[in-house]
Design an enzyme around this catalytic site. Sequence first.
Site, short mmCIF file in Angstrom:
data_model
loop_
_atom_site.label_atom_id
_atom_site.label_comp_id
_atom_site.label_asym_id
_atom_site.label_seq_id
_atom_site.Cartn_x
_atom_site.Cartn_y
_atom_site.Cartn_z
N HIS A 22 -4.45 -9.70 -12.57
CA HIS A 22 -4.78 -11.19 -13.47
C HIS A 22 -6.27 -11.18 -13.55
O HIS A 22 -7.02 -10.32 -13.19
CB HIS A 22 -4.39 -12.34 -12.79
N HIS A 61 -8.64 -10.33 -10.95
CA HIS A 61 -8.99 -8.84 -10.85
C HIS A 61 -9.97 -8.34 -11.38
O HIS A 61 -10.62 -7.69 -11.44
CB HIS A 61 -7.67 -8.06 -10.79
N LYS A 69 -11.84 -15.27 -2.91
CA LYS A 69 -10.64 -16.29 -2.41
C LYS A 69 -10.22 -15.77 -1.27
O LYS A 69 -9.71 -16.65 -0.50
CB LYS A 69 -9.42 -16.08 -3.59
N ASP A 70 -10.27 -14.41 -0.88
CA ASP A 70 -9.63 -13.90 0.49
C ASP A 70 -10.84 -13.88 1.36
O ASP A 70 -11.29 -12.95 1.75
CB ASP A 70 -8.85 -12.62 0.25
N ALA A 103 -0.34 -6.29 -9.80
CA ALA A 103 -0.03 -7.76 -10.22
C ALA A 103 -1.35 -8.19 -10.95
O ALA A 103 -1.73 -9.39 -10.61
CB ALA A 103 0.75 -8.43 -9.25
N VAL A 161 -12.02 -16.70 -9.50
CA VAL A 161 -11.90 -17.19 -11.00
C VAL A 161 -10.55 -18.32 -11.08
O VAL A 161 -9.58 -17.94 -10.28
CB VAL A 161 -11.32 -16.03 -11.93
O1 PAF Z 1 -6.90 -8.47 -1.22
C1 PAF Z 1 -5.86 -7.37 -1.42
O2 PAF Z 1 -5.25 -7.39 -2.66
C2 PAF Z 1 -5.57 -6.57 -0.19
O3 PAF Z 1 -5.56 -7.31 0.98
C3 PAF Z 1 -6.26 -5.21 -0.14
C4 PAF Z 1 -7.85 -5.55 0.23
C5 PAF Z 1 -6.09 -4.59 -1.55
C6 PAF Z 1 -5.68 -4.27 0.95
O4 PAF Z 1 -4.35 -4.13 0.75
#
Ligand code: PAF
Length: 289
Positions: free
Chosen positions: A37, A40, A155-156, A35, A182
């Site tokens: 955006h 990414h 962000k994470d 997905a 972003v």
């Molecule tokens: O941040 C994510 O999209 C997911 O947690 C990851 C790091 C790809 C692991 O599945």
Amino acid sequence: MTTPQLLTTVAVTRAFVRAARAAGKTVALVPTMGALHDGHLSLVARGRELADVVVVSIFVNPLQFGAGEDFDTYPRTLDADLAALGAAAETADAVFAPTAAEMYPAGAAQTTVHAGPVANVLEGAVRPGHFDGVLTVVAKLFNIVQPDVAVFGRKDAQQAFLITQMVADLDLPVTIDQAPIVREADGLALSSRNRYLAEDERVLALVLSSALRAAAEASAAGPAAARAAGLARFDQAPDVRLDYLVIVDPATFEPLEDDGVGDGLALVAARVGATRLIDNLALTFATAG
Ligand code: PAF
């Protein structure tokens, strides 16, 4: 337009990376759940800066979703993801998009990575077991691709912290790079889950970034004042359910003292309708409140 090569098995991916290494090339991995955006795509561009060959992984990892979470409905848009990568100015060389059976041939991993205590607070308190699932799949991806560097979004922030800790604790031979968040022009942090938001919810969701900005504006008066300023924004948004707004020490993820000084990280999580969103902002506390 260069469409990345699609790799779906561990064996073919290893062969791809082996060939790159035999040609003297370095490898960056950008792990994603698809997905894709612009956030990414910024990670892919960062990977391009850091290595000769960029591999993006796209895998919706069942291990990191709890019961009642959105695993079944999580957007799976491989064709659109490949097209977005193909159209991007900085693209990937390959996409590793395995099936669940390829990643977990026995049905589920029997051996998993257990994240430390930071996995039990904040996101981990709301999503028990989530970070064990994340670390397990990330460790597998590192072993499959064996990258020199792996790029994750800030962000994470808690996820990036725990992955960095895992790499240090387990002596994994990979460098972790954290790329900036972003945002849309109005401040909303890009997220694959934003597509769940109805138009009115999209407007409500702005309270997360606006609370972080309010915290930054009040930060000269110390962490307690910054947090109070952020919380006050949520008082004006009763339709948004706040999970937490905290200020932590980014080196430990422990809450900063009310009068703490130095680096801080304001973290917020809230539910807008059925969608849970997170965001964060780095702050500096130069003077005690
Ligand atoms: O941040 C994510 O999209 C997911 O947690 C990851 C790091 C790809 C692991 O599945």
